[in-house]
Structures are given as C-alpha cells and as structure tokens.
Write a protein that holds these residues in place. Structure first.
Motif, mmCIF file in Angstrom:
data_model
loop_
_atom_site.group_PDB
_atom_site.id
_atom_site.type_symbol
_atom_site.label_atom_id
_atom_site.label_comp_id
_atom_site.label_asym_id
_atom_site.label_seq_id
_atom_site.Cartn_x
_atom_site.Cartn_y
_atom_site.Cartn_z
ATOM 1 N N THR A 54 -2.042 10.843 0.067
ATOM 2 C CA THR A 54 -1.870 9.398 -0.654
ATOM 3 C C THR A 54 -0.885 9.250 -1.754
ATOM 4 O O THR A 54 -0.767 10.228 -2.537
ATOM 5 C CB THR A 54 -3.412 8.957 -0.929
ATOM 6 N N GLY A 92 -4.364 6.837 -3.819
ATOM 7 C CA GLY A 92 -4.563 5.402 -3.287
ATOM 8 C C GLY A 92 -5.128 5.563 -1.975
ATOM 9 O O GLY A 92 -5.209 6.393 -1.376
ATOM 10 N N THR A 93 -4.946 4.329 -1.245
ATOM 11 C CA THR A 93 -5.310 4.065 0.155
ATOM 12 C C THR A 93 -4.156 4.796 1.122
ATOM 13 O O THR A 93 -2.848 4.693 0.582
ATOM 14 C CB THR A 93 -5.272 2.707 0.507
ATOM 15 N N ASN A 127 -1.164 5.497 3.348
ATOM 16 C CA ASN A 127 -0.405 4.418 4.097
ATOM 17 C C ASN A 127 -0.203 4.600 5.697
ATOM 18 O O ASN A 127 -0.855 5.692 6.131
ATOM 19 C CB ASN A 127 1.194 4.733 3.474
#
Length: 130
Positions: A2, A6-7, A9
C-alpha cells in the motif's frame, strides 16, 4: 503493498487476489502414507510440507495440511498387467494433483466430464511411492 500504509490501490487488490488463488492451486508435494488398502490400491497420505496461512494481523503462520484420503497409488501397469506391492505405513513419495477431477475416470476407466470445475485440487491427488 500500500502507499504509506493507506488503502490498497487496484493493482494491489488484483495482485492479492491472484496470490490468494495461487495458494489454492496444487501441483506436487512430498507425502507420507499413514494408511494403505492393498485391495483398492489407495492410501491416506499426509502432505509433508506445511501450508502458509495469513493471520488477521498480516503475519504468516504455517499449519499442517489435513491428510488426504482415498488417494490412488500409482504403480507401473499396462492394459494386461500391473506391478504392485504392499505400501508400508511411513512410505514417502510424491503427491501429484491432477489438472481436473478424475473421479469419473477412476470409477469407469472411461473418458468423461469432470465432476466439478476445480483445477489442481488436493481432492485430485495421486501418490507415487518412492
């Protein structure tokens, strides 16, 4: 995989899905016989390599695979003869996982449709004693 924690992709999600699917695809593993039935030429075989399982925290743990039951034992054979022998408990060899379900072929010896759409499943194991 990531960016800065974060989230994930889209490419990360696709890669994770492919990796998960590949962990379910089996080709060959060493195994050890825990039971053998000479009359049916089948064995119960314990895979001798552990499987990697991802824990909730993202770490990996290694667990034994369950024994595989009713595994056909492969001996040298032709249409008119077969070379076979008792397989003692503890015998090691190769578990080979068929590309498609071989249940109908095992039952009839004839060409037929696979019973399901699994590929290289542990349910399609054949044991080659060494």
């Amino acid at each position: 995989m990531t960016l800065n924690g974060g989230t994930p992709n889209l490419s990360d999600a696709i890669e994770a899905a492919i990796d998960a699917r590949l962990r379910q695809l089996h080709t060959a593993l060493p195994g050890k016989v825990t039971e053998y039935d000479y009359a049916t030429q089948t064995a119960t075989v314990q895979p001798m390599v552990k499987q990697a399982v991802q824990a909730a925290d993202g770490s990996w743990i290694h667990e034994d695979y369950a024994p595989i039951f009713d595994v056909p034992v492969s001996f040298f054979r032709s249409s008119s003869m077969m070379f076979s022998f008792p397989i003692p408990v503890g015998t090691t060899g190769w578990l080979v996982f068929m590309e498609r379900d071989i249940g109908q072929w095992r039952a009839t010896g004839q060409s037929g449709s696979p019973g399901d759409q699994r590929c290289h499943s542990m349910a399609g194991a054949v044991f080659l004693p060494m």
